[in-house]
Scaffold this motif. Structure first.
Motif, PDB file in Angstrom:
ATOM      1  N   GLU A  34       4.574   1.034   4.202  1.00 24.98           N
ATOM      2  CA  GLU A  34       4.682   0.886   2.695  1.00 24.98           C
ATOM      3  C   GLU A  34       3.045   0.136   2.095  1.00 24.98           C
ATOM      4  OE1 GLU A  34       7.441  -1.907   0.780  1.00 24.98           O
ATOM      5  OE2 GLU A  34       7.651  -2.692   2.927  1.00 24.98           O
ATOM      6  N   VAL A  36       1.551  -1.826  -1.498  1.00 30.97           N
ATOM      7  CA  VAL A  36       1.763  -2.646  -2.627  1.00 30.97           C
ATOM      8  C   VAL A  36       0.599  -2.408  -3.638  1.00 30.97           C
ATOM      9  CG1 VAL A  36       2.569  -4.819  -3.541  1.00 30.97           C
ATOM     10  CG2 VAL A  36       3.281  -4.183  -1.297  1.00 30.97           C
TER      11      VAL A  36
ATOM     12  N   ARG B  22      12.642  -2.023   3.522  1.00 32.63           N
ATOM     13  CA  ARG B  22      11.214  -1.436   3.943  1.00 32.63           C
ATOM     14  C   ARG B  22      10.943  -0.277   2.832  1.00 32.63           C
ATOM     15  NH1 ARG B  22       9.185  -0.659   9.875  1.00 32.63           N
ATOM     16  NH2 ARG B  22       9.075  -2.628  10.593  1.00 32.63           N
ATOM     17  N   GLY B  23       9.691  -0.356   2.009  1.00 33.31           N
ATOM     18  CA  GLY B  23       9.300   0.490   1.144  1.00 33.31           C
ATOM     19  C   GLY B  23       9.775   0.319  -0.342  1.00 33.31           C
ATOM     20  N   TRP B  24      10.068  -1.169  -0.579  1.00 36.00           N
ATOM     21  CA  TRP B  24      10.462  -1.408  -1.923  1.00 36.00           C
ATOM     22  C   TRP B  24       9.678  -2.574  -2.492  1.00 36.00           C
ATOM     23  CZ3 TRP B  24      13.315   1.942  -4.281  1.00 36.00           C
ATOM     24  CH2 TRP B  24      14.053   2.876  -3.598  1.00 36.00           C
ATOM     25  N   ARG B  25       8.670  -3.122  -1.721  1.00 32.89           N
ATOM     26  CA  ARG B  25       8.024  -4.051  -2.024  1.00 32.89           C
ATOM     27  C   ARG B  25       7.022  -3.876  -3.431  1.00 32.89           C
ATOM     28  NH1 ARG B  25       5.270  -7.131   3.312  1.00 32.89           N
ATOM     29  NH2 ARG B  25       6.056  -5.288   4.521  1.00 32.89           N
TER      30      ARG B  25
END
Lengths: 227, 317
Positions: A34, A36, B22-25
């Motif tokens: 991911e 940020v 995972r993937g939401w930060r």
């Protein structure tokens, strides 16, 4: 891995961050877990079993060399209603006093500009808003307030924010909106994306209470100008 | 309903955890997940669950639980926790089959902070944003995003009927020695002398800590140019240095962005070991480069796979 574009709150730096984020998502290199996006840097989390630092650096350099997307796709503009009368504007008197303004001047300055969502973070869905007028730049409180309620509209330093869940904060509460940046039961739980634009609209207590009773969908359709 | 695990008198800090979100930060949602992912994976392996199935995580003490299903298999890992079922001592790091109405009491451990109770089939709870991990500040995961309280009934999912011998495993090997960290990304906020002094010093784990982060105590770390960084991304393992110069190690529930300078990041392979150090324990640090960190990650991954393969039948069961 952190990719830094600079060290300031500036639209061009933030646009570069968002541009790289979009380009990276489109390129889909192996091993990325991911990303940020923040004011001026992009944090890239990856799985070392699937890629390497060297490999990723080369991917990022390649994307930067090809040029980042100039247009940030799919941004929304929001008109956020908020009430700034007691008991919803705990710190308005202090802000007015510190900035040598009347309370009405603080609110009309605050609502006079369009803000940009620079990043989302700290708490679920919380937008960091840039564009606060100079006359409202204010240093943070020395002692944070332990519990600021959801919906609080706050300013701190040179930024503003909308509080999604109860948080501790050293920023100043100017008012309260019925909008919630984080709605865990919606299919898309997050209201704001980096690049979105936000304007605030002052409402009285009666209007605030009426809006607060509206369903989420009705409220959202009123405040969203475009996406 | 298949049955439930009932909280009779849970320990003070028991939550449901898995691998985390995972993937939401990017939206401000913390990763959360088990503080000692290795121990979670082994607890699950002992009861034939997938490695990161949701399990109970407890800090220091597990408390009293009651089995409200016909029969189930459980395993407790994390440390040498003292465990009893109806007054009979049970060993950690192995599976046990318990019957309806039995009371499970989980005491403390001298060698760990975080313990894990896995149950065959895991819990039947709705994941939120892709995970059952409890994150209290976001009110997500577990049971309403909360710590487990007296009277909570955790619904169980049907386990594959598990007959045959109980299983056991040796705790993962965690050689002592300095914690490995990769320096940066705000090294310019510290002089080379400061970094050298930090790496040569011993720090003590304090009582001031939780799933979000742990404050260390030791020689003051001087900032070269103030201590306000433009807020940027954080990960578990980051060593932040706030104004007072005492480091804070961020852990699984850490906020997604922050504005204190980061001296370095403890490598993923060493984080479970760090999380399990009890207050008063001493730590030292050594700096390694990113390639060495990745090698350590692969090595750790292989070690854990091997450990899981070393699960063996308990003789005579």
């Amino acid at each position: 891995m952190t990719v830094e574009f600079g060290d300031a709150i500036a639209p061009e730096l933030n646009n570069a961050v968002i541009g790289l984020d979009i380009a990276l998502a489109a390129a889909e290199p192996d091993g990325i877990i991911e990303t940020v996006p923040t004011y001026r840097s992009l944090l890239i989390c990856y799985d070392p079993l699937e890629t390497s630092f060297v490999q990723l650096v080369s991917e990022v350099r390649g994307l930067l060399a090809r040029g980042l997307p100039a247009q940030i796709n799919e941004t929304a503009t929001w008109r956020v209603p908020f009430v700034s009368d007691p008991p919803f504007a705990d710190d308005l008197p202090e802000v007015a006093h510190r900035q040598s303004l009347t309370e009405d001047e603080v609110i009309s300055l605050f609502t006079s500009v369009e803000y940009q969502v620079y990043m989302v973070g700290f708490a679920p869905g919380m937008p960091y808003l840039g564009g606060l007028p100079d006359a409202l730049h204010i240093s943070r409180k020395e002692t944070p307030r332990p519990q600021v309620p959801a919906g609080a509209v706050m300013i701190g330093g040179i930024q503003a924010c909308i509080v999604p869940t109860i948080v501790p904060s050293a920023w100043y509460t100017l008012g309260r909106t019925p909008l919630r940046p984080f709605m865990p039961d919606r299919q898309d739980p997050f209201l704001f994306r980096p690049g979105d634009r936000v304007r605030f609209r002052r409402v009285d207590v009666g209007e605030f209470e009426r809006l607060a009773r509206l369903g989420t969908q009705a409220l959202l359709s009123m405040v969203r100008a475009a996406r | 309903m298949i049955g439930a695990l009932i909280a009779i008198a849970p320990g003070p800090y028991v939550t449901i955890q898995d691998q985390g979100r995972r993937g939401w930060r990017r939206f401000g949602i913390a990763v959360a997940g088990a503080m000692d992912l290795d121990s979670l994976a082994l607890a699950n392996a002992l009861v034939a669950n997938p490695p990161y199935a949701a399990a109970l995580e407890f800090a220091h003490v597990g408390g009293t639980w009651e089995i409200a299903t016909k029969a189930c298999r459980i395993a407790i890992t994390g440390g040498s926790f003292e465990v009893w079922a109806d007054g009979v001592a049970l060993a950690p790091w192995r599976s046990h089959t318990l019957r309806y109405g039995q009371r499970l009491v989980i005491g403390g451990a001298r060698d760990a902070v975080w313990g894990y109770l896995a149950i065959a089939g895991s819990f039947d709870i709705m994941p939120r944003l892709g995970s059952s991990a409890t994150h209290i500040r976001s009110a997500l995961g577990g049971i309403n995003g909360c710590r487990l309280r007296e009277g909570d009934a955790l619904p169980l999912r049907a386990a594959r009927l598990f007959v045959g011998a109980e299983r056991q495993v040796a705790p993962p090997s965690r050689p002592p020695g300095p914690l490995r960290l990769v320096l940066g990304p705000q090294q310019e906020f510290f002089t080379p002398e400061t970094v050298e002094a930090f790496l040569a010093s011993t720090y003590r784990v304090t009582h001031r800590g939780d799933r979000m982060g742990m404050w260390l105590e030791g020689p003051k770390i001087a900032h070269a140019r103030g201590y306000n960084v433009l807020s940027d991304g954080l990960v578990p393992g980051c060593v932040q240095v706030p104004g007072a110069g005492q480091p804070v190690v961020l852990l699984m529930d850490c906020q997604t962005v922050g504005g204190y300078p980061k001296l370095g990041t403890i490598i993923t392979a060493d984080l479970p070991r760090f999380a399990q150090i009890r207050p008063g324990g001493e730590v030292t640090f050594t700096a390694i480069d990113i390639e060495a960190a990745h090698q350590a990650y692969r090595h750790h991954h292989n070690m854990l796979t091997r450990t899981a393969q070393l699960i063996v039948d308990v003789p005579g069961t």
